[in-house]
Design an enzyme around this catalytic site. Structure first.
Site, PDB file in Angstrom:
ATOM      1  N   CYS A   1       0.834  -1.209   0.000  1.00  0.00           N
ATOM      2  CA  CYS A   1       0.000   0.000   0.000  1.00  0.00           C
ATOM      3  C   CYS A   1       0.870   1.262   0.000  1.00  0.00           C
ATOM      4  CB  CYS A   1      -0.973  -0.013   1.170  1.00  0.00           C
ATOM      5  SG  CYS A   1      -0.238  -0.438   2.752  1.00  0.00           S
TER       6      CYS A   1
HETATM    7  N1  LIG Z   1      -4.276  -4.295   4.853  1.00  0.00           N
HETATM    8  C1  LIG Z   1      -3.697  -3.613   3.868  1.00  0.00           C
HETATM    9  O1  LIG Z   1      -3.890  -2.382   3.752  1.00  0.00           O
HETATM   10  C2  LIG Z   1      -2.831  -4.310   2.887  1.00  0.00           C
HETATM   11  C3  LIG Z   1      -2.446  -5.633   3.028  1.00  0.00           C
HETATM   12  N2  LIG Z   1      -1.633  -6.221   2.092  1.00  0.00           N
HETATM   13  C4  LIG Z   1      -1.232  -7.619   2.220  1.00  0.00           C
HETATM   14  O2  LIG Z   1      -2.359  -8.452   1.895  1.00  0.00           O
HETATM   15  C5  LIG Z   1      -2.328  -9.657   2.655  1.00  0.00           C
HETATM   16  C6  LIG Z   1      -3.628  -9.759   3.465  1.00  0.00           C
HETATM   17  O3  LIG Z   1      -3.696  -8.632   4.327  1.00  0.00           O
HETATM   18  P1  LIG Z   1      -4.953  -8.293   5.222  1.00  0.00           P
HETATM   19  O4  LIG Z   1      -6.191  -8.677   4.520  1.00  0.00           O
HETATM   20  O5  LIG Z   1      -4.767  -6.916   5.666  1.00  0.00           O
HETATM   21  O6  LIG Z   1      -4.724  -9.277   6.448  1.00  0.00           O
HETATM   22  P2  LIG Z   1      -5.808  -9.954   7.406  1.00  0.00           P
HETATM   23  O7  LIG Z   1      -5.071 -10.324   8.633  1.00  0.00           O
HETATM   24  O8  LIG Z   1      -7.010  -9.096   7.503  1.00  0.00           O
HETATM   25  O9  LIG Z   1      -6.182 -11.281   6.614  1.00  0.00           O
HETATM   26  C7  LIG Z   1      -5.264 -12.327   6.411  1.00  0.00           C
HETATM   27  C8  LIG Z   1      -5.971 -13.456   5.712  1.00  0.00           C
HETATM   28  O10 LIG Z   1      -5.075 -14.533   5.550  1.00  0.00           O
HETATM   29  C9  LIG Z   1      -5.640 -15.709   6.083  1.00  0.00           C
HETATM   30  N3  LIG Z   1      -4.581 -16.557   6.638  1.00  0.00           N
HETATM   31  C10 LIG Z   1      -3.799 -16.315   7.698  1.00  0.00           C
HETATM   32  N4  LIG Z   1      -2.930 -17.330   7.883  1.00  0.00           N
HETATM   33  C11 LIG Z   1      -3.204 -18.205   6.893  1.00  0.00           C
HETATM   34  C12 LIG Z   1      -2.688 -19.458   6.557  1.00  0.00           C
HETATM   35  N5  LIG Z   1      -1.695 -20.019   7.239  1.00  0.00           N
HETATM   36  N6  LIG Z   1      -3.272 -20.126   5.505  1.00  0.00           N
HETATM   37  C13 LIG Z   1      -4.269 -19.579   4.766  1.00  0.00           C
HETATM   38  N7  LIG Z   1      -4.793 -18.375   5.066  1.00  0.00           N
HETATM   39  C14 LIG Z   1      -4.261 -17.717   6.108  1.00  0.00           C
HETATM   40  C15 LIG Z   1      -6.578 -15.227   7.164  1.00  0.00           C
HETATM   41  O11 LIG Z   1      -7.586 -16.188   7.320  1.00  0.00           O
HETATM   42  P3  LIG Z   1      -7.952 -16.891   8.685  1.00  0.00           P
HETATM   43  O12 LIG Z   1      -7.205 -16.193   9.788  1.00  0.00           O
HETATM   44  O13 LIG Z   1      -9.439 -16.753   8.770  1.00  0.00           O
HETATM   45  O14 LIG Z   1      -7.496 -18.249   8.458  1.00  0.00           O
HETATM   46  C16 LIG Z   1      -7.156 -13.995   6.507  1.00  0.00           C
HETATM   47  O15 LIG Z   1      -8.162 -14.327   5.593  1.00  0.00           O
HETATM   48  C17 LIG Z   1      -1.076  -9.581   3.546  1.00  0.00           C
HETATM   49  O16 LIG Z   1      -0.007 -10.200   2.880  1.00  0.00           O
HETATM   50  C18 LIG Z   1      -0.813  -8.062   3.607  1.00  0.00           C
HETATM   51  O17 LIG Z   1       0.524  -7.817   3.858  1.00  0.00           O
HETATM   52  C19 LIG Z   1      -1.236  -5.539   0.978  1.00  0.00           C
HETATM   53  C20 LIG Z   1      -1.586  -4.243   0.792  1.00  0.00           C
HETATM   54  C21 LIG Z   1      -2.417  -3.515   1.719  1.00  0.00           C
HETATM   55  C1  LIG Z   2      -0.710   0.388   9.175  1.00  0.00           C
HETATM   56  C2  LIG Z   2       0.142  -0.827   8.898  1.00  0.00           C
HETATM   57  O1  LIG Z   2       0.493  -1.576   9.798  1.00  0.00           O
HETATM   58  N1  LIG Z   2       0.474  -1.053   7.638  1.00  0.00           N
HETATM   59  C3  LIG Z   2       1.247  -2.182   7.205  1.00  0.00           C
HETATM   60  C4  LIG Z   2       1.407  -2.155   5.705  1.00  0.00           C
HETATM   61  C5  LIG Z   2       0.419  -3.014   4.996  1.00  0.00           C
HETATM   62  C6  LIG Z   2       0.786  -3.282   3.542  1.00  0.00           C
HETATM   63  O2  LIG Z   2       0.413  -2.836   2.530  1.00  0.00           O
HETATM   64  O3  LIG Z   2       1.770  -3.907   3.262  1.00  0.00           O
HETATM   65  P1  LIG Z   2       2.228  -5.342   2.899  1.00  0.00           P
HETATM   66  O4  LIG Z   2       1.394  -5.900   1.841  1.00  0.00           O
HETATM   67  O5  LIG Z   2       3.629  -5.169   2.509  1.00  0.00           O
HETATM   68  O6  LIG Z   2       2.053  -6.079   4.164  1.00  0.00           O
HETATM   69  C7  LIG Z   2       2.635  -2.169   7.842  1.00  0.00           C
HETATM   70  O7  LIG Z   2       3.209  -1.123   8.064  1.00  0.00           O
HETATM   71  O8  LIG Z   2       3.177  -3.267   8.006  1.00  0.00           O
END
Ligand SMILES: NC(=O)C1=CN([C@@H]2O[C@H](COP(=O)(O)OP(=O)(O)OC[C@H]3O[C@@H](n4cnc5c(N)ncnc54)[C@H](OP(=O)(O)O)[C@@H]3O)[C@@H](O)[C@H]2O)C=CC1
Ligand SMILES: CC(=O)N[C@@H](CCC(=O)OP(=O)(O)O)C(=O)O
Length: 347
Positions: A158
């Site tokens: 992000c």
């Molecule tokens: N939040 C953000 O703004 C952003 C996030 N990202 C990336 O996107 C990805 C998801 O982030 P986010 O949605 O915020 O995270 P969340 O913690 O909200 O969701 C993580 C998801 O992964 C699943 N999960 C966790 N462990 C496992 C596993 N061992 N096997 C299969 N599924 C698993 C969880 O499911 P459950 O626990 O139900 O099993 C849940 O659905 C991460 O890699 C993050 O770094 C990228 C850009 C922006």
């Molecule tokens: C507020 C906050 O905690 N933000 C996350 C960034 C989330 C994200 O986009 O990054 P990845 O897909 O690289 O995990 C952090 O700083 O780790």
């Protein structure tokens, strides 16, 4: 086309579920969670009641993902979206690729070029250096040609999305002074930390603060993609969604305001990059939350040769899910706005 979302219970996976349900080319979708997830077996709409009866796949149940699931259903998929923790994406991407399934990964597992950077910035050894070579960085506005031909797409983080949309027009035009750093101040809402409970992201604890200064994993990602040394200062703020990156660039002595103007005009236009809008005023996070747009504005001081660019996005959409859909549309020869916008308006 048939797709699966691994991590559909998380914030990013949920946004993807809703966006992809609007996609006319998608006929089937599997919603997957981890094997021991609390969400296993429940309907998506039970977890996210906001979407009850409003979306095509929202009454579907979340299934547990494991090797048996992949052996049974993998061959029917065209694309898998991995919205899972970095180490987990790293572990499973190759199994999908071996089945001929395109992988669009939203974690950081395939964003860095060098395997040796993973222990430092991600805390694990990378076991698939050949996939790091193969992965295409999914910054849709700049890498559209490579994304079109890719089997493995690493969707940008992000903070890197907003930082690179602000800085790449300038570095691609070579306007920066070589022996300087690009300074990025980033501010993110709390959904950036994901859905899982943690003390640092709990309601009573969050108050505007810098964190992970000089050691955040997005610093090498931004630096690698803009080809210049970067100092990245991330901040956490007490709002749910949205992210701003304000970037300061020292330009070399020949750079005039017109050069900056031309660099941004070359990078962005309403016809070729409709999701990136150069605005007449400094952008606000509320201008873009719940949309797939990035808004940005710049100002240049010709005497000091300092350029400041500020870019805002929704961290869960342009910073993750909607950018993944942009990549899907490119990789699967779909119209660029499918599931995202219609003539500049959210679908
Ligand atoms: N939040 C953000 O703004 C952003 C996030 N990202 C990336 O996107 C990805 C998801 O982030 P986010 O949605 O915020 O995270 P969340 O913690 O909200 O969701 C993580 C998801 O992964 C699943 N999960 C966790 N462990 C496992 C596993 N061992 N096997 C299969 N599924 C698993 C969880 O499911 P459950 O626990 O139900 O099993 C849940 O659905 C991460 O890699 C993050 O770094 C990228 C850009 C922006
Ligand atoms: C507020 C906050 O905690 N933000 C996350 C960034 C989330 C994200 O986009 O990054 P990845 O897909 O690289 O995990 C952090 O700083 O780790």
């Amino acid at each position: 086309m048939k797709v699966a979302i691994v991590g559909a219970s998380g914030y990013v996976g949920a946004e993807l579920t809703i966006l992809l349900a609007r996609h006319p080319a998608i006929t089937g979708m599997h919603l997957l969670v981890s094997e021991f997830s609390d969400a296993k077996g429940i309907r998506f709409s039970q977890l996210y009641p906001r979407w009850q009866s409003t979306s095509r796949f929202s009454e579907q149940r979340l299934q547990a993902f494991n090797g048996d699931w992949l052996a049974t259903f993998g061959s029917e998929l065209d694309v898998v979206f991995m919205a899972t923790p970095h180490e987990y994406s790293q572990q499973w991407a190759s199994a999908f690729l071996e089945q001929g399934v395109k992988v669009i990964d939203l974690s950081g597992a395939f964003r860095l070029n060098l395997a040796e950077d993973y222990p430092t910035y991600y805390g694990f050894e990378h076991h698939y250096p050949q996939l790091l070579e193969q992965a295409v960085y999914g910054l849709a506005e700049f890498n559209y040609q490579q994304i079109t031909d890719a089997n493995l797409i690493a969707v940008p983080g992000c903070y890197p999305t907003a930082s690179l949309l602000a800085s790449k027009p300038v570095t691609n035009a070579n306007l920066q002074q070589p022996d300087t750093h690009i300074i990025v101040n980033g501010i993110s809402g709390v959904s950036g930390a994901g859905r899982k409970a943690s003390l640092n992201s709990s309601f009573n604890e969050v108050s505007l603060t810098a964190y992970n200064v000089l050691q955040h994993r997005h610093q090498p990602e931004i630096s690698q993609q803009c080809g210049h040394s970067v100092i990245f200062n991330p901040h956490l703020a007490p709002f749910k969604r949205g992210l701003m990156a304000t970037v300061t660039i020292h330009c070399h002595e020949q750079v005039k305001t017109d050069d900056v103007q031309q660099a941004f005009a070359k990078a962005y236009s309403p016809v070729t990059t409709p999701l990136v809008r150069v605005t007449q005023q400094w952008p606000k996070i509320d201008d873009v939350t719940y949309t797939p747009f990035a808004n940005l504005h710049w100002q240049y001081d010709e005497d000091k040769r300092i350029l400041v660019v500020s870019c805002v996005i929704d961290n869960l959409l342009k910073g993750a899910a909607s950018q993944a859909v942009q990549c899907f549309n490119l990789a699967m020869q779909q119209p660029p706005g499918a599931a995202l916008f219609d003539q500049g308006v959210m679908a």
